[in-house]
Design a protein around this motif. Structure first.
Motif, PDB file in Angstrom:
ATOM      1  N   PRO A 158       0.805  -1.234   0.000  1.00  0.00           N
ATOM      2  CA  PRO A 158       0.000   0.000   0.000  1.00  0.00           C
ATOM      3  C   PRO A 158       0.837   1.283   0.000  1.00  0.00           C
ATOM      4  O   PRO A 158       0.315   2.356  -0.305  1.00  0.00           O
ATOM      5  N   ASN A 159       2.113   1.176   0.325  1.00  0.00           N
ATOM      6  CA  ASN A 159       2.978   2.352   0.324  1.00  0.00           C
ATOM      7  C   ASN A 159       3.633   2.617  -1.023  1.00  0.00           C
ATOM      8  O   ASN A 159       4.386   3.576  -1.160  1.00  0.00           O
ATOM      9  N   LEU A 160       3.349   1.774  -2.011  1.00  0.00           N
ATOM     10  CA  LEU A 160       3.871   2.008  -3.362  1.00  0.00           C
ATOM     11  C   LEU A 160       2.968   3.022  -4.059  1.00  0.00           C
ATOM     12  O   LEU A 160       1.915   2.666  -4.574  1.00  0.00           O
ATOM     13  N   THR A 161       3.365   4.256  -4.053  1.00  0.00           N
ATOM     14  CA  THR A 161       2.528   5.304  -4.632  1.00  0.00           C
ATOM     15  C   THR A 161       3.033   5.779  -5.983  1.00  0.00           C
ATOM     16  O   THR A 161       2.320   6.474  -6.686  1.00  0.00           O
ATOM     17  N   SER A 162       4.251   5.400  -6.359  1.00  0.00           N
ATOM     18  CA  SER A 162       4.832   5.911  -7.603  1.00  0.00           C
ATOM     19  C   SER A 162       4.113   5.412  -8.850  1.00  0.00           C
ATOM     20  O   SER A 162       4.210   6.032  -9.907  1.00  0.00           O
ATOM     21  N   PHE A 163       3.383   4.306  -8.765  1.00  0.00           N
ATOM     22  CA  PHE A 163       2.645   3.804  -9.922  1.00  0.00           C
ATOM     23  C   PHE A 163       1.442   4.682 -10.245  1.00  0.00           C
ATOM     24  O   PHE A 163       0.980   4.717 -11.372  1.00  0.00           O
ATOM     25  N   GLY A 164       0.898   5.326  -9.224  1.00  0.00           N
ATOM     26  CA  GLY A 164      -0.287   6.162  -9.421  1.00  0.00           C
ATOM     27  C   GLY A 164      -1.530   5.557  -8.812  1.00  0.00           C
ATOM     28  O   GLY A 164      -2.069   6.100  -7.853  1.00  0.00           O
ATOM     29  N   PRO A 165      -2.021   4.427  -9.328  1.00  0.00           N
ATOM     30  CA  PRO A 165      -3.231   3.832  -8.754  1.00  0.00           C
ATOM     31  C   PRO A 165      -3.034   3.417  -7.299  1.00  0.00           C
ATOM     32  O   PRO A 165      -1.947   3.037  -6.881  1.00  0.00           O
ATOM     33  N   VAL A 166      -4.111   3.474  -6.553  1.00  0.00           N
ATOM     34  CA  VAL A 166      -4.092   3.119  -5.141  1.00  0.00           C
ATOM     35  C   VAL A 166      -4.021   1.601  -4.977  1.00  0.00           C
ATOM     36  O   VAL A 166      -4.704   0.856  -5.676  1.00  0.00           O
ATOM     37  N   ILE A 167      -3.192   1.185  -4.017  1.00  0.00           N
ATOM     38  CA  ILE A 167      -3.121  -0.203  -3.573  1.00  0.00           C
ATOM     39  C   ILE A 167      -3.511  -0.184  -2.096  1.00  0.00           C
ATOM     40  O   ILE A 167      -2.911   0.539  -1.308  1.00  0.00           O
TER      41      ILE A 167
END
Length: 178
Positions: A158-167
């Motif tokens: 959930p802390n991977l924000t660089s892709f754009g879409p929310v996890i």
């Protein structure tokens, strides 16, 4: 936003042997409950099966079959894969595009390999993702238990924000469809 439930690699050769994944029986029950709720809401359920010749997951072998206790229905989609990435070399993305699906609820096996890789790829392709936080698992490793690995993935993805879409990582019982 249209959803699909993606069940990754919950197969006999990984779940039904002497060495079982952490919390495996409970994970299968949670996956079945997710699948029932998804179907009731008209959301597609997709089962992905890993295959690798010369292993217990050889194509169409007893180990390749879905794990005992899993309750797929004939209308559920089945996909085959040969890498940790459910998108690579499969018909997953065309199937999602055909049904205008933009949100994936993901569960299954192995937390740190196929689940992780597929979530990262889904986000990179623009899909929002809900990880069923207690409906994915793996086997204990020398460096960490299955429980520790699952907790790590639930905290990290959930802390991977660089892709754009929310996890998001959400307990299976709190996931809604439709």
């Amino acid at each position: 936003m249209k959803q699909a439930l993606l069940v990754i690699d919950v197969q006999a050769g990984l779940f039904d042997g002497e060495r079982r994944p952490g919390d495996g029986a409970a994970v299968v029950q949670r996956i079945n409950a997710l699948a029932d709720r998804a179907r009731a809401a008209g959301v597609p359920v997709l089962y992905v099966q890993h295959e690798r010749e010369g292993t217990p997951l050889a194509s169409d072998s007893p180990g390749w079959a879905l794990a005992a206790g899993l309750t797929p229905l004939p209308a559920d989609a089945r996909l085959r894969k040969t890498t940790p990435d459910c998108f690579l070399g499969t018909r997953l993305e065309p199937l999602l595009q055909e049904h205008d699906i933009r949100h994936l609820v993901i569960c299954g096996y192995a937390s740190e390999f196929c689940v992780d890789t597929t979530i990262r790829r889904a986000a990179a392709l623009g899909y929002t993702v809900t990880l069923a936080a207690d409906a994915h698992t793996t086997h204990d490793k020398d460096h960490a238990s299955a429980e520790q690995i699952r907790a790590h993935e639930n905290a990290t993805l959930p802390n991977l924000t660089s892709f754009g879409p929310v996890i998001r990582a959400v307990p299976a019982a709190e996931i809604t469809f439709g």
